[in-house]
Scaffold this motif. Sequence first.
Motif, PDB file in Angstrom:
ATOM      1  N   ARG A 176       0.817  -1.213   0.000  1.00 14.36           N
ATOM      2  CA  ARG A 176       0.000   0.000   0.000  1.00 14.36           C
ATOM      3  C   ARG A 176       0.850   1.262   0.000  1.00 14.36           C
ATOM      4  N   ASN A 177       2.074   1.163   0.519  1.00 15.38           N
ATOM      5  CA  ASN A 177       2.956   2.324   0.564  1.00 15.38           C
ATOM      6  C   ASN A 177       4.398   1.871   0.781  1.00 15.38           C
ATOM      7  N   GLU A 178       5.335   2.816   0.683  1.00 19.74           N
ATOM      8  CA  GLU A 178       6.756   2.516   0.851  1.00 19.74           C
ATOM      9  C   GLU A 178       7.078   2.074   2.274  1.00 19.74           C
ATOM     10  N   TRP A 179       6.316   2.583   3.240  1.00 18.54           N
ATOM     11  CA  TRP A 179       6.549   2.200   4.635  1.00 18.54           C
ATOM     12  C   TRP A 179       6.373   0.693   4.819  1.00 18.54           C
ATOM     13  N   SER A 180       5.360   0.123   4.151  1.00 16.08           N
ATOM     14  CA  SER A 180       5.130  -1.329   4.248  1.00 16.08           C
ATOM     15  C   SER A 180       6.298  -2.114   3.670  1.00 16.08           C
ATOM     16  N   VAL A 181       6.925  -1.575   2.609  1.00 11.99           N
ATOM     17  CA  VAL A 181       8.102  -2.228   2.024  1.00 11.99           C
ATOM     18  C   VAL A 181       9.239  -2.248   3.047  1.00 11.99           C
ATOM     19  N   SER A 182       9.485  -1.098   3.657  1.00 19.92           N
ATOM     20  CA  SER A 182      10.560  -1.004   4.653  1.00 19.92           C
ATOM     21  C   SER A 182      10.296  -1.917   5.839  1.00 19.92           C
ATOM     22  N   GLN A 183       9.048  -2.016   6.268  1.00 19.44           N
ATOM     23  CA  GLN A 183       8.694  -2.875   7.393  1.00 19.44           C
ATOM     24  C   GLN A 183       8.984  -4.346   7.078  1.00 19.44           C
ATOM     25  N   LEU A 184       8.629  -4.791   5.869  1.00 19.01           N
ATOM     26  CA  LEU A 184       8.877  -6.182   5.486  1.00 19.01           C
ATOM     27  C   LEU A 184      10.372  -6.474   5.450  1.00 19.01           C
ATOM     28  N   LYS A 185      11.157  -5.552   4.893  1.00 19.73           N
ATOM     29  CA  LYS A 185      12.601  -5.758   4.825  1.00 19.73           C
ATOM     30  C   LYS A 185      13.211  -5.866   6.224  1.00 19.73           C
ATOM     31  N   ALA A 186      12.694  -5.050   7.158  1.00 17.92           N
ATOM     32  CA  ALA A 186      13.228  -5.063   8.513  1.00 17.92           C
ATOM     33  C   ALA A 186      12.852  -6.334   9.266  1.00 17.92           C
ATOM     34  N   GLU A 187      11.616  -6.815   9.066  1.00 19.59           N
ATOM     35  CA  GLU A 187      11.136  -7.971   9.817  1.00 19.59           C
ATOM     36  C   GLU A 187      11.484  -9.302   9.163  1.00 19.59           C
ATOM     37  N   SER A 188      11.715  -9.296   7.849  1.00 16.46           N
ATOM     38  CA  SER A 188      11.984 -10.556   7.122  1.00 16.46           C
ATOM     39  C   SER A 188      13.141 -10.342   6.157  1.00 16.46           C
ATOM     40  N   SER A 189      14.313 -10.064   6.706  1.00 11.73           N
ATOM     41  CA  SER A 189      15.478  -9.778   5.868  1.00 11.73           C
ATOM     42  C   SER A 189      15.881 -10.962   5.002  1.00 11.73           C
ATOM     43  N   GLU A 190      15.469 -12.182   5.419  1.00 13.27           N
ATOM     44  CA  GLU A 190      15.842 -13.371   4.651  1.00 13.27           C
ATOM     45  C   GLU A 190      15.160 -13.437   3.285  1.00 13.27           C
ATOM     46  N   ILE A 191      14.201 -12.529   3.057  1.00  8.31           N
ATOM     47  CA  ILE A 191      13.543 -12.528   1.744  1.00  8.31           C
ATOM     48  C   ILE A 191      14.497 -12.057   0.648  1.00  8.31           C
ATOM     49  N   GLY A 192      15.554 -11.337   1.033  1.00 10.28           N
ATOM     50  CA  GLY A 192      16.541 -10.884   0.054  1.00 10.28           C
ATOM     51  C   GLY A 192      16.125  -9.604  -0.647  1.00 10.28           C
ATOM     52  N   GLU A 193      16.678  -9.401  -1.838  1.00 12.03           N
ATOM     53  CA  GLU A 193      16.455  -8.148  -2.562  1.00 12.03           C
ATOM     54  C   GLU A 193      15.042  -8.054  -3.117  1.00 12.03           C
ATOM     55  N   LEU A 194      14.451  -6.864  -2.963  1.00 10.66           N
ATOM     56  CA  LEU A 194      13.157  -6.552  -3.580  1.00 10.66           C
ATOM     57  C   LEU A 194      13.407  -5.448  -4.598  1.00 10.66           C
ATOM     58  N   ALA A 195      13.209  -5.750  -5.883  1.00  7.53           N
ATOM     59  CA  ALA A 195      13.578  -4.824  -6.959  1.00  7.53           C
ATOM     60  C   ALA A 195      12.356  -4.057  -7.454  1.00  7.53           C
ATOM     61  N   PRO A 196      12.506  -2.753  -7.745  1.00  9.84           N
ATOM     62  CA  PRO A 196      11.376  -1.960  -8.243  1.00  9.84           C
ATOM     63  C   PRO A 196      11.046  -2.216  -9.706  1.00  9.84           C
ATOM     64  N   TYR A 197      11.912  -2.923 -10.425  1.00 11.38           N
ATOM     65  CA  TYR A 197      11.632  -3.267 -11.813  1.00 11.38           C
ATOM     66  C   TYR A 197      12.300  -4.608 -12.112  1.00 11.38           C
ATOM     67  N   ALA A 198      11.972  -5.177 -13.249  1.00 11.47           N
ATOM     68  CA  ALA A 198      12.526  -6.480 -13.610  1.00 11.47           C
ATOM     69  C   ALA A 198      12.770  -6.547 -15.111  1.00 11.47           C
ATOM     70  N   LEU A 199      13.854  -7.198 -15.493  1.00 10.97           N
ATOM     71  CA  LEU A 199      14.123  -7.464 -16.901  1.00 10.97           C
ATOM     72  C   LEU A 199      13.462  -8.771 -17.308  1.00 10.97           C
ATOM     73  N   PRO A 200      13.014  -8.896 -18.563  1.00 11.30           N
ATOM     74  CA  PRO A 200      12.496 -10.179 -19.023  1.00 11.30           C
ATOM     75  C   PRO A 200      13.574 -11.247 -18.906  1.00 11.30           C
ATOM     76  N   PRO A 201      13.200 -12.480 -18.579  1.00  9.48           N
ATOM     77  CA  PRO A 201      14.232 -13.537 -18.531  1.00  9.48           C
ATOM     78  C   PRO A 201      14.880 -13.756 -19.887  1.00  9.48           C
ATOM     79  N   MET A 202      16.165 -14.098 -19.874  1.00 10.54           N
ATOM     80  CA  MET A 202      16.926 -14.240 -21.118  1.00 10.54           C
ATOM     81  C   MET A 202      16.525 -15.479 -21.901  1.00 10.54           C
ATOM     82  N   ASP A 203      15.909 -16.466 -21.237  1.00 18.28           N
ATOM     83  CA  ASP A 203      15.654 -17.745 -21.898  1.00 18.28           C
ATOM     84  C   ASP A 203      14.177 -17.989 -22.170  1.00 18.28           C
ATOM     85  N   ILE A 204      13.373 -16.910 -22.268  1.00 17.94           N
ATOM     86  CA  ILE A 204      11.940 -17.104 -22.503  1.00 17.94           C
ATOM     87  C   ILE A 204      11.705 -17.630 -23.911  1.00 17.94           C
ATOM     88  N   GLN A 205      10.643 -18.392 -24.062  1.00 13.82           N
ATOM     89  CA  GLN A 205      10.292 -18.988 -25.365  1.00 13.82           C
ATOM     90  C   GLN A 205       9.003 -18.373 -25.884  1.00 13.82           C
TER      91      GLN A 205
END
Length: 427
Positions: free
Chosen positions: A398-427
Amino acid sequence: MLIDAGKGLEPQTRKLFEVCRMRKLPIFTFINKMDRPALEALELLDEIEKEFGLSTHAVNWPIGSGDRFMGLYYRPKDEVHLFEKDQSHGSKEATVCVLSWGNPLLKERIPEDLYQQLEEEIELLDAVAPSLELEKIHEGELTPVFFGSAMNNFGVKLFLDSFLKYAQQPGPHMADVGLIEPNYPEFTGFVFKLQANMDPKHRDKVAFVRVCSGQFTKGMKVQLARTGKQVALTRPQKMFAQDRMTVETGFAGDVIGLNNPNTFAIGDTIYTGTRIVFPGIPSFSPELFSYMRNPNPSKYKQFQKGLTELLGEGAVQVLYSVDSGRTDPILAAVGQLQFEVLQYRMLSEYGVEVQLEPLGYSVARWVTGGWPALQRVGKLYNCATVKDWWGRPVLLFRNEWSVSQLKAESSEIGELAPYALPPMDIQ
């Protein structure tokens, strides 16, 4: 970078610039609508510099604004271009009177207050503004700035002529095998845009390809990296506005339109010789989300065709619920206008009146670690889990604060990216 002189930098401009910065693209800036009430020219330059950390060099400078917009001072030639308004609404180039700076006629043609203001601002620009260095333009560190009024077709020719003069020659492109230079002997090309129904009478589809290396020839056969299939490049075209012409050959830097019967996707690489794959185009981080529904079951085929073709163009992004019972696509966009354009085109081009059901989220983050990262974390709160076109997990907040809260409480989730590239091996 097109800027409305009355509004300054807008959210969509900021989004696009993130990608330009990431790819180190040279930025040319045109500040439009000077014939309407506008912010101060110096204020607009200052906003660009502060917001983007990008130096500016004004190639021309406006004389007045709104109803008092009279013309431009063209710095490279130290001359003034005064234009006469007409009723052509930009369908033809404005009538222009060009006078050298210092010509006594200028004081007769330009009101005293505007002339005095122009003198002061020119002196200020010459004293403190950075010089025009092509190397910095090409490295994306300096943007040449142009003012004008597209509605009156004034200042546009100055911009285009300068663009040809200052623009960078075709350069190398990074691929999976390293840098591909423009003089690489084999043909390579990159599909950066798709457009359906450019000619409504024929329901045509066009894929726009930038030639990255080698030579293009009409009818040549190439490999499509995504599928490995061979494709004949027939009916190539060059386009400028509504004009089209057949292309026989093309070289690095050329943009060619190809007939596209569902063959190409945005981000595709085509090549001859050894397989080469260029990185795809990243998705913008969307801020608006809506389910799209077809209320008329009898229009199912038209709905699916329109959805596939318009989403294939990248008109908006599409996400899907992880709940198998919810099959309606979730449209994701940067601005409301994207939704409105999609609805209009679905109705006008495919005859389907679609309904949008807004979702209460404003931030999307791709889980770089994929589904295994989500499994490590377990149940998530204050966000929704969906999947993108390629089945990868995306979290909606719902907002950026929720993103920060998740990162702080569940750091094991790893990187959360604001954008994504298409996979290189798509068919």
